[in-house]
Enzyme design. Structure first.
Site, short mmCIF file in Angstrom:
data_model
loop_
_atom_site.label_atom_id
_atom_site.label_comp_id
_atom_site.label_asym_id
_atom_site.label_seq_id
_atom_site.Cartn_x
_atom_site.Cartn_y
_atom_site.Cartn_z
N HIS A 179 38.60 65.37 61.91
CA HIS A 179 39.11 64.01 61.74
C HIS A 179 38.46 63.26 60.58
O HIS A 179 38.00 62.12 60.72
CB HIS A 179 38.94 63.21 63.03
CG HIS A 179 40.03 63.47 64.04
ND1 HIS A 179 41.35 63.23 63.75
CD2 HIS A 179 39.98 63.94 65.30
CE1 HIS A 179 42.09 63.55 64.81
NE2 HIS A 179 41.29 64.00 65.75
N HIS A 239 47.64 66.13 64.46
CA HIS A 239 47.50 65.15 63.37
C HIS A 239 47.89 65.74 62.01
O HIS A 239 47.92 64.98 61.04
CB HIS A 239 46.08 64.60 63.32
CG HIS A 239 45.84 63.50 64.29
ND1 HIS A 239 45.89 62.17 63.94
CD2 HIS A 239 45.56 63.53 65.61
CE1 HIS A 239 45.65 61.42 65.00
NE2 HIS A 239 45.45 62.23 66.02
#
Length: 734
Positions: A179, A239
């Site tokens: 992330h 994502h």
């Protein structure tokens, strides 16, 4: 003789006192650690609840867009604004893509201070790239596009499922979500070594979003992939999706770093994400996927999927709404928050959430049990559906599985397989149910794990997708292992990161770490205290943006307009409005400064939330509250409408954005209010609105918060304050 006995008795008395003192110290220490652990759990639940609520909003907003595409006429302005995210993937010849992404016309000036790459990539070149990013240098746009183009060409020849083997001399390293946390990737490389033929790696998705260095992580991983295509393996995460990136920061990051060529970079990354493999299998015994599995997961089907067709897992193969598939294995617990997931659409059972639900706070005060902090925390989480780790599933007798299959073509089945692999989470109960907390994929139980692993002759499933406090977690009789590699995910000190090393025995060896040096220097008490305050700031912001709804809910319990309500009514009303599944009675000491005889002055409490608002002259205050409540949704819509990725939208587009949002929320916002808002934020009066300036102008600020943190020069007073008595639930311990 007698004197000897006296000395012996004296020694026994002293020994007895020492033992008693040791037992008292031991008891005190256990209570102290228990308090810290309970505060840590409450803090964790606040962060997780807010995160999952945001993911629900993302899915609901996208489902609304799908509704517009299905029901609005093709010529409608609302439909035209969003139609481009629903277009089918462009099918172009390779030469057309090469021409579109051509980097050769971009010159690298002699004054460029960043790293200079040569192709084909070498280990030395990627090592220099790592060092450059470590020192915060930026790679020139020409090299970015060239590296991404080479990556796209390589990914197109890779299979959907990578099959690899472990040996004594080459243990495999498996990393979870990063992330955008470049410091975690660099720490892994420092501790474990750079990828090479002798050090193979598997990176299990979610490389981007939330963090500030997502692009740098991608470029490093792609560089090593080009150098060692047989020893570096990348799985797709949920994502790696351009629609998700609109909300969680990656789109904004790329456009901020590459203002001229950012649009081209994003377009190429959109293609690259769709070509990332979906799974990795080690020695035909260990399966690695990002999210998980479902009762219909079939690796043979996944191996045959044309994965590049699904540029966004949020987008089904057809633009029309899909009916859900039936589940016969169980239903969510009574009182769970209900939101239609991607692959399980609306049904009579899904509409049950509109009925009043049982709550701890709905019971009469006399019958309210004396819950401990732990019991109340478990119960509140289970009732709201944010945590699937407590107790058996309860299926209401009145609920029946009436969902019928709709579109059942091959493309739809393949899409569901991909969504389940990217979005699903494990639960302790048997069965497989819609993942309505996230809004996509499913929750699957131990029986599903056993069945899927047995069917494919596997012994272990490794997945990521969920942040864990220790960086990893086993479940399902140790047949499922979650690994998460982004430390300090929610806040400095909130969690450790971890990675796995696996040799030929296929036994996972877990290495934990903490990327923040400052956090490592803090005591446990200081670390918990800092993280706790950060969580409370985020929660106060949530409370503040719902202040009108909260006041209306409180007044239902205040017929005399005294301004006072009971603690039980305060907690019940707060949960009903925010629906975060938090133990509000436990949190009360940190949210409500004082109570009088068990009564809460709710008007004073709202005033004490200490949130500042932007001072803009707007005639309609309701539009301000709508803005606060839907800050992320509004930014997502803005970035969808900004098709040229310029960061600017016109007044007309701004008004259409608000009309889209008001339709989504089923609220009325007057044209005058929207026009007033537009004029108030057009600072240079050029008739266009800068998206980033607009979102910053409306960012709420907690004025009670400390301005410095552990990573930003916190003073001794700040750190000493962390973890003072009176935090979550401390008054409930002896």
């Amino acid at each position: 003789m007698g004197c000897g006995i006296g000395k012996s008795e004296l020694r026994l008395k002293k020994c007895d006192k020492a033992i008693r003192a040791a037992l008292l110290i031991q008891r005190w220490y256990r209570q102290y650690v228990a308090r810290l652990e309970m505060r840590r759990r409450c803090t964790w639940n606040i962060f997780q609840s807010i995160e999952y609520a945001g993911e629900q909003d993302q899915i609901k907003l996208y489902n609304f867009f799908r509704f517009l595409m299905d029901h609005f006429t093709p010529a409608s302005s609302e439909r035209n604004l969003i139609s481009h995210i629903f277009r089918k993937n462009e099918i172009c010849r390779d030469t057309e893509w090469e021409r579109y992404f051509c980097y050769k016309s971009i010159e690298v000036s002699a004054s460029c201070t960043g790293p200079h790459l040569t192709f084909p990539m070498t280990f030395s070149g990627v090592s220099k790239l790592v060092e450059a990013f470590k020192h915060k240098q930026q790679l020139h746009a020409r090299y970015v596009l060239q590296l991404l183009g080479e990556t796209w060409r390589l990914l197109r020849i890779l299979p959907n499922i990578s099959h690899i083997s472990a040996c004594h001399s080459k243990p495999i390293t498996i990393c979870g979500d990063l992330h955008g946390h470049l410091e975690d990737l660099l720490l892994i490389f420092y501790k474990n070594g750079l990828p090479s033929c002798e050090k193979p790696y598997v990176f299990n998705g979610d490389f981007v979003d939330r963090g500030k260095n997502s692009l740098e992580i991608l470029l490093i991983l792609f560089g090593f992939l080009l150098v060692y295509p047989n020893h570096v393996h990348l799985n797709r995460g949920n994502h790696e999706d351009h629609i998700v990136n609109l909300r969680y920061g990656f789109t904004k990051e790329v456009l901020g770093k590459y203002r001229v060529h950012g649009k081209t970079v994003l377009k190429l990354l959109q293609k690259i994400f769709s070509w990332l493999p979906l799974a990795t299998v080690i020695d035909s015994r260990v399966l690695i996927v990002h999210g998980g599995i479902s009762d219909t997961t079939d690796l043979d089907v996944i191996a045959r999927v044309d994965r590049h067709k699904y540029v966004s897992a949020l987008r089904p193969p057809e633009a029309h709404t899909l009916n859900s598939r039936s589940r016969e294995t169980g239903a969510p617990a009574a009182g769970r928050r209900r939101v239609c997931s991607l692959t399980y659409q609306d049904s009579p059972r899904a509409r049950m959430h509109q009925l009043p639900r049982r709550s701890l706070h709905d019971a009469p005060a006399a019958s309210q049990p004396n819950w401990s902090v732990e019991e109340e925390l478990k119960r509140r989480r289970r009732l709201a559906g944010f945590d699937q780790t407590y107790g058996p599933l309860k299926t209401p007798d009145s609920v029946c599985e009436s969902e019928s299959g709709g579109t059942t073509g091959k493309d739809v089945d393949e899409w569901k397989q991909i969504v389940d692999v990217l979005w699903s989470d494990p639960m302790p109960q048997n069965g497989c149910i819609p993942n309505e907390v996230r809004g996509g994929g499913c929750y699957w139980g131990p029986d599903v794990t056993e069945e899927v692993l047995a069917r494919h002759e596997l012994q272990l499933l490794i997945r990521s997708h969920e942040c864990k406090q220790d960086g990893y977690e086993f479940c399902h009789n140790r047949r499922v292992l979650t690994i998460f590699s982004a430390s300090n995910y929610y806040e400095v000190g909130s969690n450790r990161g971890a990675y796995i090393r696996m040799g030929p025995d296929l036994v996972p060896h877990i290495i934990q770490y903490q990327a923040s040096r400052t956090c490592r220097e803090l005591t446990l008490r200081q670390s918990v205290g800092w993280t706790e305050r950060s969580a409370l700031r985020a929660l106060r912001e949530k409370l503040f943006v719902h202040k009108s709804d909260l006041i209306s809910a409180f007044r239902e319990f205040d017929p005399d307009n005294s301004g006072l309500i009971s603690l039980m009514h305060w907690a019940g009303a707060t949960e009903r409005i925010l629906n975060l599944g938090l133990p509000w009675r436990v949190l009360r000491p940190q949210l409500v400064s004082s109570t009088e005889r068990g009564m809460v002055d709710y008007q004073q409490w709202i005033r004490e939330l200490s949130i500042t608002e932007p001072k803009l002259e707007i005639s309609d205050n309701s539009i301000m509250e709508t803005m606060y409540k839907n800050h992320s949704n509004l930014e997502t819509i803005f970035r969808i409408i900004d098709t040229d990725n310029s960061g600017l939208i016109s007044f007309q587009e701004f008004c259409q954005t608000w009309k889209l949002l008001s339709s989504h929320l089923k609220t009325e916002i007057s044209d005058k209010a929207i026009a007033d808002l537009a004029r108030s934020i057009d600072f240079n009066k050029d008739g266009s609105i800068d998206i980033n300036e607009f979102m910053e102008a409306f960012r709420l600020v907690d004025v009670s918060a400390h301005t410095a943190g552990p990573g930003r020069g916190a003073g001794a007073a700040d750190l000493l304050h962390a973890g003072q008595p009176g935090q979550f639930g401390c008054d409930l311990f002896p």
